[in-house]
Design a protein around this motif. Sequence first.
Motif, PDB file in Angstrom:
ATOM      1  N   GLU A  81     -15.833  14.908  42.624  1.00  0.00           N
ATOM      2  CA  GLU A  81     -14.575  14.596  43.307  1.00  0.00           C
ATOM      3  C   GLU A  81     -14.643  15.018  44.775  1.00  0.00           C
ATOM      4  OE1 GLU A  81     -11.568  15.011  39.466  1.00  0.00           O
ATOM      5  OE2 GLU A  81     -11.666  16.634  40.922  1.00  0.00           O
ATOM      6  N   ALA A  82     -15.161  16.202  45.019  1.00  0.00           N
ATOM      7  CA  ALA A  82     -15.274  16.690  46.398  1.00  0.00           C
ATOM      8  C   ALA A  82     -16.204  15.793  47.216  1.00  0.00           C
ATOM      9  CB  ALA A  82     -15.778  18.130  46.407  1.00  0.00           C
ATOM     10  N   PHE A  83     -17.291  15.374  46.620  1.00  0.00           N
ATOM     11  CA  PHE A  83     -18.271  14.530  47.304  1.00  0.00           C
ATOM     12  C   PHE A  83     -17.668  13.162  47.642  1.00  0.00           C
ATOM     13  CE2 PHE A  83     -22.285  11.961  47.247  1.00  0.00           C
ATOM     14  CZ  PHE A  83     -22.901  12.581  48.324  1.00  0.00           C
ATOM     15  N   LEU A  84     -16.974  12.546  46.681  1.00  0.00           N
ATOM     16  CA  LEU A  84     -16.352  11.256  46.945  1.00  0.00           C
ATOM     17  C   LEU A  84     -15.197  11.406  47.928  1.00  0.00           C
ATOM     18  CD1 LEU A  84     -16.296   8.232  46.451  1.00  0.00           C
ATOM     19  CD2 LEU A  84     -14.854   8.649  44.446  1.00  0.00           C
ATOM     20  N   TRP A  85     -14.451  12.496  47.835  1.00  0.00           N
ATOM     21  CA  TRP A  85     -13.322  12.716  48.732  1.00  0.00           C
ATOM     22  C   TRP A  85     -13.788  12.755  50.191  1.00  0.00           C
ATOM     23  CZ3 TRP A  85      -8.627  11.666  49.282  1.00  0.00           C
ATOM     24  CH2 TRP A  85      -7.798  12.332  50.191  1.00  0.00           C
ATOM     25  N   MET A  86     -14.985  13.268  50.430  1.00  0.00           N
ATOM     26  CA  MET A  86     -15.521  13.290  51.800  1.00  0.00           C
ATOM     27  C   MET A  86     -15.649  11.867  52.353  1.00  0.00           C
ATOM     28  SD  MET A  86     -18.328  16.430  51.587  1.00  0.00           S
ATOM     29  CE  MET A  86     -19.570  15.345  52.170  1.00  0.00           C
ATOM     30  N   GLN A  87     -15.846  10.883  51.487  1.00  0.00           N
ATOM     31  CA  GLN A  87     -15.976   9.487  51.900  1.00  0.00           C
ATOM     32  C   GLN A  87     -14.634   8.770  52.001  1.00  0.00           C
ATOM     33  OE1 GLN A  87     -19.133   8.530  52.709  1.00  0.00           O
ATOM     34  NE2 GLN A  87     -19.621  10.629  52.156  1.00  0.00           N
ATOM     35  N   LEU A  88     -13.636   9.257  51.265  1.00  0.00           N
ATOM     36  CA  LEU A  88     -12.343   8.573  51.196  1.00  0.00           C
ATOM     37  C   LEU A  88     -11.271   9.198  52.080  1.00  0.00           C
ATOM     38  CD1 LEU A  88     -12.076   8.008  47.322  1.00  0.00           C
ATOM     39  CD2 LEU A  88     -12.950   6.416  49.057  1.00  0.00           C
ATOM     40  N   SER A  89     -11.394  10.489  52.367  1.00  0.00           N
ATOM     41  CA  SER A  89     -10.345  11.187  53.110  1.00  0.00           C
ATOM     42  C   SER A  89     -10.243  10.666  54.537  1.00  0.00           C
ATOM     43  CB  SER A  89     -10.619  12.687  53.117  1.00  0.00           C
ATOM     44  OG  SER A  89     -11.803  12.977  53.834  1.00  0.00           O
ATOM     45  N   LYS A  90      -9.115  10.910  55.138  1.00  0.00           N
ATOM     46  CA  LYS A  90      -8.853  10.560  56.544  1.00  0.00           C
ATOM     47  C   LYS A  90      -9.085   9.075  56.828  1.00  0.00           C
ATOM     48  CE  LYS A  90     -10.026  15.227  57.856  1.00  0.00           C
ATOM     49  NZ  LYS A  90     -10.996  16.107  58.496  1.00  0.00           N
ATOM     50  N   SER A  91      -8.783   8.256  55.846  1.00  0.00           N
ATOM     51  CA  SER A  91      -8.876   6.787  55.986  1.00  0.00           C
ATOM     52  C   SER A  91     -10.257   6.315  56.421  1.00  0.00           C
ATOM     53  CB  SER A  91      -7.807   6.280  56.965  1.00  0.00           C
ATOM     54  OG  SER A  91      -6.523   6.663  56.540  1.00  0.00           O
ATOM     55  N   LYS A  92     -11.297   7.003  55.966  1.00  0.00           N
ATOM     56  CA  LYS A  92     -12.669   6.670  56.375  1.00  0.00           C
ATOM     57  C   LYS A  92     -13.178   5.362  55.780  1.00  0.00           C
ATOM     58  CE  LYS A  92     -14.148  11.438  56.896  1.00  0.00           C
ATOM     59  NZ  LYS A  92     -14.886  12.506  56.222  1.00  0.00           N
ATOM     60  N   LEU A  93     -12.676   4.973  54.640  1.00  0.00           N
ATOM     61  CA  LEU A  93     -13.182   3.769  53.988  1.00  0.00           C
ATOM     62  C   LEU A  93     -12.319   2.570  54.374  1.00  0.00           C
ATOM     63  CD1 LEU A  93     -15.470   2.874  52.086  1.00  0.00           C
ATOM     64  CD2 LEU A  93     -13.854   3.078  50.209  1.00  0.00           C
ATOM     65  N   GLU A  94     -12.793   1.825  55.367  1.00  0.00           N
ATOM     66  CA  GLU A  94     -12.107   0.632  55.869  1.00  0.00           C
ATOM     67  C   GLU A  94     -10.636   0.877  56.194  1.00  0.00           C
ATOM     68  OE1 GLU A  94     -12.874  -2.936  53.665  1.00  0.00           O
ATOM     69  OE2 GLU A  94     -15.021  -2.768  54.020  1.00  0.00           O
ATOM     70  N   GLY A  95     -10.323   2.073  56.675  1.00  0.00           N
ATOM     71  CA  GLY A  95      -8.969   2.383  57.119  1.00  0.00           C
ATOM     72  C   GLY A  95      -7.953   2.560  56.012  1.00  0.00           C
ATOM     73  N   ARG A  96      -8.395   2.586  54.743  1.00  0.00           N
ATOM     74  CA  ARG A  96      -7.458   2.751  53.627  1.00  0.00           C
ATOM     75  C   ARG A  96      -7.156   4.232  53.415  1.00  0.00           C
ATOM     76  NH1 ARG A  96      -9.291  -2.124  54.111  1.00  0.00           N
ATOM     77  NH2 ARG A  96      -8.432  -3.739  52.774  1.00  0.00           N
ATOM     78  N   LYS A  97      -5.888   4.534  53.223  1.00  0.00           N
ATOM     79  CA  LYS A  97      -5.474   5.917  52.977  1.00  0.00           C
ATOM     80  C   LYS A  97      -5.492   6.195  51.480  1.00  0.00           C
ATOM     81  CE  LYS A  97      -1.956   9.355  53.652  1.00  0.00           C
ATOM     82  NZ  LYS A  97      -0.824   9.799  54.421  1.00  0.00           N
ATOM     83  N   PHE A  98      -6.240   7.212  51.104  1.00  0.00           N
ATOM     84  CA  PHE A  98      -6.298   7.648  49.717  1.00  0.00           C
ATOM     85  C   PHE A  98      -5.644   9.013  49.579  1.00  0.00           C
ATOM     86  CE2 PHE A  98      -9.575   4.462  49.588  1.00  0.00           C
ATOM     87  CZ  PHE A  98      -9.563   3.996  48.283  1.00  0.00           C
ATOM     88  N   ARG A  99      -5.081   9.237  48.423  1.00  0.00           N
ATOM     89  CA  ARG A  99      -4.560  10.558  48.040  1.00  0.00           C
ATOM     90  C   ARG A  99      -5.383  11.021  46.854  1.00  0.00           C
ATOM     91  NH1 ARG A  99       0.414  11.230  50.380  1.00  0.00           N
ATOM     92  NH2 ARG A  99       1.422   9.316  51.103  1.00  0.00           N
ATOM     93  N   ARG A 100      -5.521  12.311  46.710  1.00  0.00           N
ATOM     94  CA  ARG A 100      -6.237  12.809  45.529  1.00  0.00           C
ATOM     95  C   ARG A 100      -5.280  13.586  44.657  1.00  0.00           C
ATOM     96  NH1 ARG A 100      -9.456  18.099  46.725  1.00  0.00           N
ATOM     97  NH2 ARG A 100      -8.271  18.861  48.479  1.00  0.00           N
ATOM     98  N   GLN A 101      -5.567  13.537  43.358  1.00  0.00           N
ATOM     99  CA  GLN A 101      -4.718  14.178  42.348  1.00  0.00           C
ATOM    100  C   GLN A 101      -3.259  13.788  42.564  1.00  0.00           C
ATOM    101  OE1 GLN A 101      -6.301  15.167  39.958  1.00  0.00           O
ATOM    102  NE2 GLN A 101      -8.304  15.530  40.865  1.00  0.00           N
TER     103      GLN A 101
END
Length: 117
Positions: free
Chosen positions: A22-42
């Motif tokens: 989860e931590a490893f994937l979150w590094m790729q998803l946080s701060k809208s890094k993946l094509e500008g999409r905002k993700f939330r965790r948990q």
Amino acid sequence: MHNKKNLKAYRKALRNNGTSAEAFLWMQLSKSKLEGRKFRRQHSIGNCIVDFFCSSERLIIELDGEVHFNTTALEKDLKRTQYLENLDYKVIRFENKMVFDNLQSVLMEIKENFDNK
């Protein structure tokens, strides 16, 4: 329906004690890094707490470790997925190992689930 107050402490505990995948994937998803999409965790939806959630895409990403690979857990995961899909969310699942071994494939599959209008 989203982030019910009665689940706040549990969501926080899950965030603070997440898996390394989860931590490893979150590094790729946080701060809208993946094509500008905002993700939330948990993030909670109803009484389900999902690993990652992108509201603009109505996309849920679940990471499954060893504890998910038995009949009881698989049935529970299937019911959760059906519940969330009935609410018009798209749910995709990855094994923890896949995040480490094939990160680019994981990210590609996530992007393929974006609604690119």
